[in-house]
Scaffold this active site. Structure first.
Site, PDB file in Angstrom:
ATOM      1  N   LYS A 126      -7.101 -14.436   4.876  1.00 46.93           N
ATOM      2  CA  LYS A 126      -6.466 -13.396   4.275  1.00 46.93           C
ATOM      3  C   LYS A 126      -6.953 -12.989   2.854  1.00 46.93           C
ATOM      4  O   LYS A 126      -7.833 -13.923   2.326  1.00 46.93           O
ATOM      5  CB  LYS A 126      -5.067 -13.548   3.852  1.00 46.93           C
ATOM      6  CG  LYS A 126      -4.225 -12.123   4.014  1.00 46.93           C
ATOM      7  CD  LYS A 126      -3.865 -11.953   5.356  1.00 46.93           C
ATOM      8  CE  LYS A 126      -2.985 -10.330   5.315  1.00 46.93           C
ATOM      9  NZ  LYS A 126      -2.569 -10.187   6.503  1.00 46.93           N
ATOM     10  N   ASP A 166      -4.401  -4.448   6.117  1.00 49.19           N
ATOM     11  CA  ASP A 166      -3.042  -4.829   5.808  1.00 49.19           C
ATOM     12  C   ASP A 166      -2.484  -3.714   4.989  1.00 49.19           C
ATOM     13  O   ASP A 166      -3.026  -2.404   5.005  1.00 49.19           O
ATOM     14  CB  ASP A 166      -2.919  -6.166   5.229  1.00 49.19           C
ATOM     15  CG  ASP A 166      -1.527  -6.798   5.073  1.00 49.19           C
ATOM     16  OD1 ASP A 166      -1.269  -7.381   6.275  1.00 49.19           O
ATOM     17  OD2 ASP A 166      -1.117  -6.730   4.207  1.00 49.19           O
TER      18      ASP A 166
HETATM   19  P1  NDP Z   1       0.786   0.278   4.977  1.00 49.03           P
HETATM   20  O1  NDP Z   1       0.272   0.216   3.905  1.00 49.03           O
HETATM   21  O2  NDP Z   1       0.515   1.098   6.427  1.00 49.03           O
HETATM   22  O3  NDP Z   1       2.704   0.436   4.813  1.00 49.03           O
HETATM   23  C1  NDP Z   1       3.322  -0.240   4.136  1.00 49.03           C
HETATM   24  C2  NDP Z   1       4.721   0.407   4.057  1.00 49.03           C
HETATM   25  O4  NDP Z   1       5.548  -0.487   3.329  1.00 49.03           O
HETATM   26  C3  NDP Z   1       4.785   1.596   3.239  1.00 49.03           C
HETATM   27  O5  NDP Z   1       5.764   2.454   3.657  1.00 49.03           O
HETATM   28  C4  NDP Z   1       4.987   1.241   1.851  1.00 49.03           C
HETATM   29  O6  NDP Z   1       5.845   2.016   0.931  1.00 49.03           O
HETATM   30  C5  NDP Z   1       5.891   0.015   1.968  1.00 49.03           C
HETATM   31  N1  NDP Z   1       5.825  -0.905   0.866  1.00 49.03           N
HETATM   32  C6  NDP Z   1       4.921  -1.814   0.777  1.00 49.03           C
HETATM   33  N2  NDP Z   1       4.997  -2.619  -0.275  1.00 49.03           N
HETATM   34  C7  NDP Z   1       6.220  -2.210  -0.860  1.00 49.03           C
HETATM   35  C8  NDP Z   1       7.014  -2.764  -1.877  1.00 49.03           C
HETATM   36  N3  NDP Z   1       6.641  -3.572  -2.680  1.00 49.03           N
HETATM   37  N4  NDP Z   1       8.214  -2.115  -2.049  1.00 49.03           N
HETATM   38  C9  NDP Z   1       8.661  -1.097  -0.928  1.00 49.03           C
HETATM   39  N5  NDP Z   1       7.958  -0.849  -0.059  1.00 49.03           N
HETATM   40  C10 NDP Z   1       6.715  -1.413  -0.002  1.00 49.03           C
HETATM   41  O7  NDP Z   1       1.034  -1.434   5.680  1.00 49.03           O
HETATM   42  P2  NDP Z   1       1.195  -1.838   7.100  1.00 49.03           P
HETATM   43  O8  NDP Z   1       2.298  -0.936   7.621  1.00 49.03           O
HETATM   44  O9  NDP Z   1       0.176  -2.372   7.690  1.00 49.03           O
HETATM   45  O10 NDP Z   1       2.070  -3.273   6.605  1.00 49.03           O
HETATM   46  C11 NDP Z   1       3.401  -3.629   6.462  1.00 49.03           C
HETATM   47  C12 NDP Z   1       3.723  -5.033   6.785  1.00 49.03           C
HETATM   48  O11 NDP Z   1       3.159  -5.375   8.075  1.00 49.03           O
HETATM   49  C13 NDP Z   1       3.005  -5.868   5.773  1.00 49.03           C
HETATM   50  O12 NDP Z   1       3.998  -6.896   5.567  1.00 49.03           O
HETATM   51  C14 NDP Z   1       1.723  -6.341   6.454  1.00 49.03           C
HETATM   52  O13 NDP Z   1       1.305  -7.633   5.919  1.00 49.03           O
HETATM   53  C15 NDP Z   1       2.520  -6.477   7.731  1.00 49.03           C
HETATM   54  N6  NDP Z   1       1.553  -6.591   8.863  1.00 49.03           N
HETATM   55  C16 NDP Z   1       0.562  -5.751   9.129  1.00 49.03           C
HETATM   56  C17 NDP Z   1      -0.235  -5.661  10.445  1.00 49.03           C
HETATM   57  C18 NDP Z   1      -1.032  -4.691  10.613  1.00 49.03           C
HETATM   58  O14 NDP Z   1      -2.033  -4.626  11.540  1.00 49.03           O
HETATM   59  N7  NDP Z   1      -1.400  -3.577   9.683  1.00 49.03           N
HETATM   60  C19 NDP Z   1      -0.193  -6.830  11.078  1.00 49.03           C
HETATM   61  C20 NDP Z   1       0.928  -7.718  11.093  1.00 49.03           C
HETATM   62  C21 NDP Z   1       1.812  -7.633   9.917  1.00 49.03           C
HETATM   63  P3  NDP Z   1       4.867   2.827  -0.028  1.00 49.03           P
HETATM   64  O15 NDP Z   1       3.962   3.734   0.700  1.00 49.03           O
HETATM   65  O16 NDP Z   1       6.072   3.592  -0.923  1.00 49.03           O
HETATM   66  O17 NDP Z   1       4.095   1.703  -0.817  1.00 49.03           O
HETATM   67  O1  2IT Z   2      -0.865  -9.730   9.037  1.00 49.40           O
HETATM   68  C1  2IT Z   2      -1.577  -9.520  10.182  1.00 49.40           C
HETATM   69  O2  2IT Z   2      -1.491 -10.175  10.894  1.00 49.40           O
HETATM   70  C2  2IT Z   2      -2.668  -8.391   9.704  1.00 49.40           C
HETATM   71  N1  2IT Z   2      -2.667  -7.934   8.742  1.00 49.40           N
HETATM   72  C3  2IT Z   2      -3.812  -8.174  10.832  1.00 49.40           C
HETATM   73  C4  2IT Z   2      -4.853  -9.210  10.644  1.00 49.40           C
HETATM   74  C5  2IT Z   2      -5.931  -8.662  11.733  1.00 49.40           C
HETATM   75  O3  2IT Z   2      -6.851  -9.505  11.382  1.00 49.40           O
HETATM   76  O4  2IT Z   2      -5.679  -7.825  12.513  1.00 49.40           O
END
Ligand code: NDP
Ligand code: 2IT
Length: 445
Positions: A126, A166
């Site tokens: 990561k 992420d």
């Molecule tokens: P994005 O940046 O697209 O969206 C994040 C969302 O979470 C936004 O709505 C944001 O609000 C909110 N958020 C982030 N930090 C905070 C905080 N400290 N307090 C409150 N709200 C918060 O990210 P993703 O959707 O890609 O990721 C979301 C989660 O999913 C994370 O935990 C990530 O690690 C996990 N994840 C993502 C994957 C992927 O493929 N993208 C795969 C597996 C897991 P705001 O815009 O107001 O900050």
């Molecule tokens: O938390 C996760 O699994 C991710 N942000 C996606 C990682 C990836 O390599 O697609």
């Protein structure tokens, strides 16, 4: 926790002071491994757990860039390469002001077991930066990404380490990062980064994969209980990549998402969140949930408490770590919530997981439920390696099969260890054994 594992855990805390999220992620895995070390002394003999808790390599670097006013800005960049026993390090990059080594290590540690659970040939890693893309122009984001990649490029590659997105890293950032890697190396090495655009080496369904995958996983949980999404109320936290595509699939499968959020607040819309409006506000305009409410007369902005106060059958935390605490878990359970599944990484506190368990709420941990994103990244790598691209339907079918496989592996492993229905134990044990066996086979590395 088993007493021999408690000793190992205390060592991890001592060696990694001040990294609370990393400690939490390690504790959650070690709490499941008691029966495994009893049954398999060979893992203890080869110090497999100590080795897994120590990253193979940690890279921390300066990221200097110039903002639109001409001022020099300095951020810190990270890549933690945790485990390459099963394949090249694989895991996302997070750009958020809260990023520090402890966050990157918790995410990298989780990623080892998540990636193992997919059954695909990917190790765990990561990275990220404390850079905050919010409010920055496209030019600023590009200059930051170019500077970040100017250091990172020497550490990564299709057979070494393959980053992706992420929090704060989506298609725009992946484009700038890929462009700079290509420029520096003079190689169109598609498989060195995933989450690419569809016209330059990306995979169908990667954008949707984490959200869709979480919803497929919950569909299997519902099926195991003889139920479906039909008529179910769902609350989804966050409104980023994972949340938006979870909402899309829930709606397609007959459920109704009644609340979403971002860091500025939450929105409730009893007739169902309107996905087209949410996508416009979030994906096109990079706006706030308040902008959504302004366009939807029947939506209201939550002004007190949190979205976990909204009664629901299913809760999907899809924002960030430790966003669902003990009190929220108690409220969800007392309002009749039956399933909590983590779209985000470690969004549920340890105390909240215990509250849900005591109340009989089914709980799916992120390393199982949100593995669809990284699994589809591995499918993107497969397509890149064969210079092929698959249809949306084919790729979505593969994702669905992978999520069903993970679900069934979790339940079968939980059964095998005398813990029927315990998805946390099932995921931790199945993921651990897969990577531990590879480590034994590869010798002391
Ligand atoms: P994005 O940046 O697209 O969206 C994040 C969302 O979470 C936004 O709505 C944001 O609000 C909110 N958020 C982030 N930090 C905070 C905080 N400290 N307090 C409150 N709200 C918060 O990210 P993703 O959707 O890609 O990721 C979301 C989660 O999913 C994370 O935990 C990530 O690690 C996990 N994840 C993502 C994957 C992927 O493929 N993208 C795969 C597996 C897991 P705001 O815009 O107001 O900050
Ligand atoms: O938390 C996760 O699994 C991710 N942000 C996606 C990682 C990836 O390599 O697609």
């Amino acid at each position: 926790m088993d007493s021999s594992l408690q000793v190992l855990f205390d060592q991890v805390v001592g060696r990694n002071p001040g990294e609370a999220e990393f400690h939490q992620a390690v504790a959650e895995v070690l709490e499941s491994l008691g029966p495994v070390v009893t049954k398999h002394p060979e893992y203890t003999d080869a110090a497999v757990i100590q080795r897994l808790c120590e990253p193979e390599r940690q890279i921390i670097f300066r990221v200097p860039w110039v903002d639109d006013r001409g001022d020099v800005q300095i951020n810190r960049g990270f890549r933690v390469e945790f485990s390459s026993a099963l394949g090249p390090y694989k895991g996302g990059l997070r750009f958020h002001p809260t990023v520090y080594l402890g966050i990157v290590k918790f995410l990298g540690f989780e990623q080892i077991f998540k990636n193992a659970l997919t059954g695909l040939p990917i190790g765990g890693g990561k990275g990220g930066s404390d850079f905050d893309p919010k409010g920055r122009s496209d030019g600023e984001v590009m200059r930051f990404c170019q500077s970040f990649m100017t250091e990172l490029y020497r550490h990564i590659g299709e057979y070494t380490d393959v980053p992706a997105g992420d929090i704060g890293v989506g298609g725009r950032e992946i484009g700038y990062l890929f462009g700079q890697y290509k420029r520096i190396t003079n190689r169109y090495e598609s498989g060195m980064l995933t989450g690419k655009g569809l016209t330059w080496g990306g995979s169908q369904v990667r954008k949707e994969a984490t959200g869709y995958g979480t919803v497929f996983f919950v569909e299997e949980m519902l099926k195991a209980a003889g139920e479906s999404y039909d008529g179910k109320r769902v609350v989804v936290s966050g409104s980023g990549n994972v949340a938006i595509y979870a909402i899309e699939k829930i709606t397609q499968l007959g459920g109704t998402v009644v609340a979403v959020s971002d860091s500025s607040g939450y929105v409730v819309e009893e007739s169902g969140i309107d996905l087209a409006t949410l996508k416009d506000v979030k994906e096109v305009e990079r706006g706030r949930v308040g902008d959504y409410v302004a366009r939807r007369p029947d939506a209201r902005l939550g002004t007190s408490g949190s979205l976990w106060d909204v009664p629901t059958d299913i809760a999907l935390p899809c924002a960030t770590q430790n966003e669902l605490d003990e009190a929220a878990a108690a409220t969800l359970a007392s309002n009749g919530c039956r399933i909590v599944a983590e779209g985000a990484n470690m969004p549920t506190t340890s105390a909240a997981i215990r509250v849900l368990g005591d109340a009989g709420v089914l709980f799916a941990p992120g390393k199982a439920a949100n593995a669809g994103g990284v699994a589809t990244s591995a499918l993107e790598m497969q397509q890149n390696a064969s210079r092929d691209s698959w249809t949306f339907e084919h790729t979505e079918r593969r994702l669905d099969e992978i999520m069903r496989g993970i679900h069934d592996r979790c339940l079968a492993t939980a059964d095998e260890y005398g813990l029927p229905g315990d998805y946390v134990a099932g995921a931790n044990i199945a993921g651990f054994i897969h990577v531990a066996d590879a480590m034994l086979a590869l010798g002391l590395i």
